[in-house]
Design an enzyme around this catalytic site. Structure first.
Site, mmCIF file in Angstrom:
data_model
loop_
_atom_site.group_PDB
_atom_site.id
_atom_site.type_symbol
_atom_site.label_atom_id
_atom_site.label_comp_id
_atom_site.label_asym_id
_atom_site.label_seq_id
_atom_site.Cartn_x
_atom_site.Cartn_y
_atom_site.Cartn_z
ATOM 1 N N HIS A 209 -0.113 -1.830 6.000
ATOM 2 C CA HIS A 209 -0.867 -0.808 6.739
ATOM 3 C C HIS A 209 -1.269 -1.262 8.133
ATOM 4 C CE1 HIS A 209 -4.293 -3.301 5.540
ATOM 5 N NE2 HIS A 209 -4.931 -2.751 6.566
HETATM 6 C C1 UD1 Z 1 -8.700 0.453 8.818
HETATM 7 C C2 UD1 Z 1 -9.202 -0.765 9.598
HETATM 8 C C3 UD1 Z 1 -8.408 -1.996 9.190
HETATM 9 C C4 UD1 Z 1 -8.435 -2.186 7.686
HETATM 10 C C5 UD1 Z 1 -7.987 -0.915 6.985
HETATM 11 C C6 UD1 Z 1 -8.162 -1.073 5.503
HETATM 12 C C7 UD1 Z 1 -10.038 -0.283 11.866
HETATM 13 C C8 UD1 Z 1 -9.726 -0.388 13.301
HETATM 14 N N1 UD1 Z 1 -9.011 -0.579 11.029
HETATM 15 O O1 UD1 Z 1 -7.364 0.672 9.190
HETATM 16 O O2 UD1 Z 1 -8.983 -3.140 9.792
HETATM 17 O O3 UD1 Z 1 -7.572 -3.250 7.354
HETATM 18 O O4 UD1 Z 1 -8.802 0.189 7.430
HETATM 19 O O5 UD1 Z 1 -7.362 -0.224 4.768
HETATM 20 O O6 UD1 Z 1 -11.135 0.048 11.499
HETATM 21 N N2 UD1 Z 1 -6.222 8.059 6.481
HETATM 22 C C9 UD1 Z 1 -6.073 9.050 5.551
HETATM 23 N N3 UD1 Z 1 -6.887 9.010 4.454
HETATM 24 C C10 UD1 Z 1 -7.825 8.059 4.268
HETATM 25 C C11 UD1 Z 1 -7.947 7.035 5.236
HETATM 26 C C12 UD1 Z 1 -7.141 7.069 6.346
HETATM 27 O O7 UD1 Z 1 -5.246 9.945 5.674
HETATM 28 O O8 UD1 Z 1 -8.549 8.073 3.264
HETATM 29 C C13 UD1 Z 1 -5.401 8.110 7.691
HETATM 30 C C14 UD1 Z 1 -6.264 8.461 8.906
HETATM 31 O O9 UD1 Z 1 -6.395 9.811 9.067
HETATM 32 C C15 UD1 Z 1 -5.521 7.808 10.024
HETATM 33 C C16 UD1 Z 1 -4.852 6.598 9.348
HETATM 34 O O10 UD1 Z 1 -4.873 6.828 7.958
HETATM 35 O O11 UD1 Z 1 -4.522 8.640 10.509
HETATM 36 C C17 UD1 Z 1 -5.530 5.296 9.700
HETATM 37 O O12 UD1 Z 1 -6.882 5.293 9.274
HETATM 38 P P1 UD1 Z 1 -7.984 4.405 10.034
HETATM 39 O O13 UD1 Z 1 -9.225 4.381 9.256
HETATM 40 O O14 UD1 Z 1 -8.061 4.805 11.465
HETATM 41 O O15 UD1 Z 1 -7.366 2.950 10.079
HETATM 42 P P2 UD1 Z 1 -6.665 2.072 8.955
HETATM 43 O O16 UD1 Z 1 -5.247 1.867 9.305
HETATM 44 O O17 UD1 Z 1 -6.978 2.612 7.619
HETATM 45 N N1 UDP Z 2 -6.399 -2.421 -2.657
HETATM 46 C C1 UDP Z 2 -6.634 -1.512 -3.683
HETATM 47 N N2 UDP Z 2 -5.695 -0.524 -3.890
HETATM 48 C C2 UDP Z 2 -4.567 -0.432 -3.150
HETATM 49 C C3 UDP Z 2 -4.354 -1.372 -2.110
HETATM 50 C C4 UDP Z 2 -5.291 -2.341 -1.883
HETATM 51 O O1 UDP Z 2 -7.641 -1.576 -4.391
HETATM 52 O O2 UDP Z 2 -3.767 0.491 -3.396
HETATM 53 C C5 UDP Z 2 -7.413 -3.451 -2.424
HETATM 54 C C6 UDP Z 2 -6.908 -4.878 -2.334
HETATM 55 O O3 UDP Z 2 -6.761 -5.440 -3.617
HETATM 56 C C7 UDP Z 2 -8.008 -5.534 -1.522
HETATM 57 C C8 UDP Z 2 -8.402 -4.449 -0.550
HETATM 58 O O4 UDP Z 2 -7.950 -3.225 -1.122
HETATM 59 O O5 UDP Z 2 -9.135 -5.823 -2.338
HETATM 60 C C9 UDP Z 2 -7.738 -4.711 0.754
HETATM 61 O O6 UDP Z 2 -7.839 -3.605 1.556
HETATM 62 P P1 UDP Z 2 -6.831 -3.304 2.737
HETATM 63 O O7 UDP Z 2 -5.559 -4.036 2.524
HETATM 64 O O8 UDP Z 2 -6.787 -1.839 2.852
HETATM 65 O O9 UDP Z 2 -7.633 -3.865 3.985
HETATM 66 P P2 UDP Z 2 -7.731 -5.301 4.665
HETATM 67 O O10 UDP Z 2 -8.166 -6.281 3.644
HETATM 68 O O11 UDP Z 2 -6.405 -5.609 5.261
HETATM 69 O O12 UDP Z 2 -8.739 -5.080 5.745
#
Ligand code: UD1
Ligand code: UDP
Length: 367
Positions: A209
């Site tokens: 992601h």
């Molecule tokens: C965010 C964090 C990242 C973290 C990740 C965990 C920032 C800058 N980034 O990234 O550090 O590792 O979360 O997963 O804060 N979206 C959905 N449904 C959801 C959530 C997100 O559709 O429930 C979509 C949003 O609309 C957007 C994209 O996913 O288009 C990215 O979501 P966003 O929260 O901006 O950043 P992440 O890539 O999730």
């Molecule tokens: N995780 C989860 N379900 C999923 C993918 C990830 O519960 O489908 C958990 C994973 O085990 C870890 C956390 O989400 O505990 C990590 O989140 P993510 O990779 O979204 O964010 P990051 O750690 O990179 O910020």
């Protein structure tokens, strides 16, 4: 002691789950401690948010701000504005923030403007890649926090090398271990196989992601190509983050060879980690969880904040080149002795709360 906890993204629910459980235990023992939960709404799909609250029995958020799916500036700005109102209303002793997301930074900025003390869990992590939004978020949050809870010795070293004391005399850093280890140990015995998933052979668990991969068509294409080749000999199970799903659909990338499933809850995730042959990821948290469960990891990034995993031979940085990923998949020389203690004793959450309780009027009261 009153704490306002700011949450918004999946990894924060998982980290806060352990700390909230500890707070609940202390309150049941009669200690004067109250937690108010603020969910910014950054992650909002049921399988990116609600499932964690339900499975991990995290108390229902007291405030839900509903700010998700926006550009970084708009999201962070709106969060600051709404969190400020909550803080004025609640007047907490501490604002507790986790990790490095936009929700983390917004919580810290809102608190700092009101001169409320900030505790940062997962402080001191550095990738030294300023192109990452997370690197900006974590450095700025550390700078304005009062209690820096470092999960690793390396994180402590980073803080000590950045002259915090010269800038802010009220900042203290603590090596407390990693709250994700607390969660992994607690939930291991509760893990569940995803109900509809057919697992007939060995599998690689993959998550993807990170913006640097999903926002670069060359990187994401090479990763998917490499995974598709690996999928000829083992299943590659990919619980797909909504961000990556959008990119795959937009560019019509071929993922037919992969076992793509919706994001799973934590109990399913722990089962997948515990039963996989190998983890391949660009996640931060999953790199550590692989180690907690005695699994090796290929990290599809160019750098990591969790350098101790690489230095000790449990994790290899393979970047996003197809050749590099495949070369390491087929010939990696990993360390098989997982007995080393890198992330503490699984009691980080308790240690964090006990430390916060020892502060009075902006000063730490030592034993
Ligand atoms: C965010 C964090 C990242 C973290 C990740 C965990 C920032 C800058 N980034 O990234 O550090 O590792 O979360 O997963 O804060 N979206 C959905 N449904 C959801 C959530 C997100 O559709 O429930 C979509 C949003 O609309 C957007 C994209 O996913 O288009 C990215 O979501 P966003 O929260 O901006 O950043 P992440 O890539 O999730
Ligand atoms: N995780 C989860 N379900 C999923 C993918 C990830 O519960 O489908 C958990 C994973 O085990 C870890 C956390 O989400 O505990 C990590 O989140 P993510 O990779 O979204 O964010 P990051 O750690 O990179 O910020």
């Amino acid at each position: 002691m009153k704490i306002v906890t700011i949450l918004g993204a999946r990894p924060q629910f998982i980290k806060a789950g352990s700390v909230s459980r500890e707070i609940g235990k202390l309150r049941d023992r009669g200690e004067n401690i109250q937690e108010v939960l603020v969910h910014t709404g950054q992650h909002y799909d049921a399988n990116m948010s609600d499932v964690f609250f339900e499975e991990m029995r995290i108390p229902k958020p007291d405030y839900f701000l509903g700010i998700g799916g926006k550009s970084h500036g708009e999201m962070t700005g709106q969060m600051i504005e709404k969190i400020e109102k909550v803080l004025i209303n609640e007047t907490p002793d501490w604002v507790l923030v986790y990790g490095d997301t936009n929700s983390t930074l917004a919580g810290a900025i809102a608190a700092s403007k009101l001169k409320i003390k900030i505790a940062h869990v997962e402080a001191g992590l550095r990738s030294y890649n300023m192109a990452m939004p997370e690197e900006i978020n974590r450095i700025l949050t550390d700078r304005i926090s009062n209690a820096l809870f470092c999960p690793t010795q390396k994180a402590m070293d980073n803080i000590n090398s950045e002259a915090y004391k010269e800038w802010n005399f009220s900042t203290e850093a603590y090596l407390c271990g990693d709250v994700m280890l607390d969660g992994a140990l607690f939930y291991k015995k509760l893990s569940q196989k995803p109900t509809d998933l057919k697992v007939d052979r060995k599998f690689v668990l993959c998550t993807l992601h990170r913006a640097e991969n999903t926002d670069d068509i060359n990187r994401i294409s090479q990763i998917i190509d490499a995974l598709s080749i690996i999928a000829q000999e083992v299943d590659v199970i990919l619980p797909l983050h909504p961000r990556t799903k959008k990119v795959i659909e937009k560019f019509g990338l071929n993922t037919d060879k992969l076992v793509i499933i919706d994001p799973v809850g934590y109990l399913n995730m722990v089962w997948l980690i515990d039963n996989c042959k190998l983890v391949m990821t660009d996640s931060g948290g999953l790199q550590k969880e692989a180690f907690f469960f005695g699994k090796h990891c290929l990290t599809m990034r160019d750098e990591t904040e969790w350098v101790e995993l690489v230095d000790n031979g449990f994790n290899i940085l393979v970047g996003a080149s197809k050749d590099q990923i495949l070369k390491n998949y087929y010939s990696a020389d990993f360390n098989n002795d997982f007995s080393i203690n890198l992330y503490g004793d699984g009691k980080a959450s308790y240690s964090i709360i006990k430390t916060l309780q020892k502060y009075q009027f902006g000063k730490l009261i030592h034993d």
